[in-house]
Design an enzyme around this catalytic site. Structure first.
Site, mmCIF file in Angstrom:
data_model
loop_
_atom_site.group_PDB
_atom_site.id
_atom_site.type_symbol
_atom_site.label_atom_id
_atom_site.label_comp_id
_atom_site.label_asym_id
_atom_site.label_seq_id
_atom_site.Cartn_x
_atom_site.Cartn_y
_atom_site.Cartn_z
ATOM 1 C CG ASP A 149 37.506 34.578 38.282
ATOM 2 O OD1 ASP A 149 37.336 33.143 38.445
ATOM 3 O OD2 ASP A 149 38.524 35.084 39.203
ATOM 4 C CB ALA A 175 35.771 35.314 41.146
ATOM 5 N N PRO A 176 35.988 37.056 43.897
ATOM 6 C CG PRO A 176 35.461 37.386 46.201
ATOM 7 C CD PRO A 176 36.695 36.890 45.458
ATOM 8 N N GLY A 177 35.413 39.609 43.595
ATOM 9 C CA GLY A 177 35.059 41.037 43.059
ATOM 10 C C GLY A 177 35.978 42.301 44.220
ATOM 11 N N GLY A 178 36.848 41.748 44.792
ATOM 12 C CA GLY A 178 37.330 42.931 45.613
ATOM 13 C C GLY A 178 37.792 44.133 44.901
ATOM 14 C CE LYS A 205 48.456 37.285 43.127
ATOM 15 N NZ LYS A 205 47.973 37.849 44.210
ATOM 16 C CG ASP A 264 45.220 40.359 43.230
ATOM 17 O OD1 ASP A 264 46.498 40.053 43.385
ATOM 18 O OD2 ASP A 264 44.546 40.137 44.296
ATOM 19 C CG ASP A 320 42.686 30.965 30.886
ATOM 20 O OD1 ASP A 320 43.522 32.077 30.986
ATOM 21 O OD2 ASP A 320 42.898 30.027 31.234
#
Length: 355
Positions: A241, A222-225, A306, A277, A261
């Site tokens: 998601d 989400a949101p879907g990039g 990250k 991501d 999850d």
């Protein structure tokens, strides 16, 4: 001492220490030693090498594509301080020990101050290239093993002059692919995945490895990039998601939204590609990616790690070592690449697949 006594390395502003630690480790593994000079925020650093010819040996011996935090590099000499006036003739006077190159790129730091030099750099390099071709310092034809000449511009009168092999340096100026943000994409993160394809998958293999009607899973979608990029490749995507997905993506008929999850989801059947991501601890994401590839749930995986605010380079080494150990214990041959992409921020992007 050789004219070429240092490496100039470009990186994202604020990641100079990570690039310094990386080049120091990589060179030491080849028996090449030196020290870095840098300022945090400059977007570049210098690796100064005392041993004659070792800078030139480094740029041949090291594989540029294995460097994570370095966007572009060149072997160079001392800073050129030019006088106002005929600066092109002054540079030509510095080329006695220079090898013949295929072309010339003028680059600058990817910072606010650096980008102000873009117009000057472009015009100056164009005029200089014409002179160098007349003087046969640039080849008429580019060969596979050609060298590229670089000017790294700090101001109108201060610049470094260097070179790097075409096949062992970034294929784009400053190491930055020029990608345009698609207005229909749900978020700017979409460019991370597009850039990752350019870095990790040869374009002639896209149709095979990102196939029409292929299947993919986007963890933390989400949101879907990232899902948007997969849909543009005409792939069918399972978007995992708990958050809401972009309405237009869902109307495409190519996306199945699973509210679960991301770290617990397992696909009912193998897919070509898993992408992720998710914002979480990098070790947790690395371990999850290993499970997907090692268990055959996907052919290959692209995922972001990250990074923490401190010890970023060490955290990367920890994650890459974890992945290597898992595959060694399983006796499986694998391919692992990592890059701090232009569209990344406090993260690196990794690519993993079985061989």
């Amino acid at each position: 001492m050789s004219y070429f006594n240092r490496l100039l390395l470009q990186c994202r502003s604020g990641f100079e220490k990570e690039a310094a630690a990386e080049i120091t480790d990589q060179c030491a593994a080849e028996g090449i030693y030196g020290y870095c000079t840098l300022n945090i925020g400059d977007g570049y650093l210098l690796f100064n090498i005392q041993q004659v010819d070792d800078a030139e040996r480094a740029i041949q011996a090291l594989d540029f594509h294995n460097l994570i935090f370095v966007r572009q590099w060149m072997v160079c000499g001392d800073l050129l301080s030019l006088e106002q006036g005929d600066r092109i003739s002054q540079i030509q006077g510095s080329l006695d020990q220079f090898p013949v190159c295929s072309d010339l790129w003028a680059e600058y730091a990817d910072t606010t101050d650096g980008r102000e030099l873009a117009t000057f750099s472009r015009k100056f390099s164009s005029a200089l290239s014409q002179k160098l071709r007349q003087n046969k310092k640039l080849e008429k034809r580019t060969k596979r093993d050609s060298l590229r000449m670089f000017l790294f511009v700090l101001s109108g009168t201060e610049m470094y002059l260097g070179y790097a092999p075409l096949n062992n340096s970034a294929p784009w100026p400053q190491g930055i692919p020029r990608l345009k943000f698609p207005k229909s994409a749900p978020s700017r993160s979409t460019l991370k995945l597009e850039e990752a394809w350019h870095w990790f998958i040869p374009k002639q293999e896209w149709d095979q490895r990102l196939p029409f009607s292929g299947k993919a899973v986007d963890l933390g979608a989400a949101p879907g990039g990232w899902t948007w990029q997969l849909v543009q490749r005409s792939m069918f995507v399972t978007a995992v998601d708990n958050g809401p997905m972009n309405d237009d993506l869902m109307e495409s008929g190519q996306v199945k939204h699973v509210q679960e999850d991301a770290y617990r989801y397992q696909p009912p059947e193998p897919v070509q590609l898993m992408v992720c991501d998710v914002v979480d601890k990098p070790v947790k994401t690395a371990s999850m990616a290993v499970d997907w590839v090692k268990n055959g749930w996907c052919n290959e995986a692209i995922f972001n790690l990250k990074l923490p605010m401190k010890q970023r380079y060490q955290e990367v080494i920890t994650c890459l070592n974890l992945i290597a150990e898992q595959f060694m214990q399983a006796g499986l041959a694998y391919e692992l690449s990592a890059k701090h992409l232009y569209h990344d921020r406090e993260e690196i992007t990794c690519h993993l697949r079985l061989l």
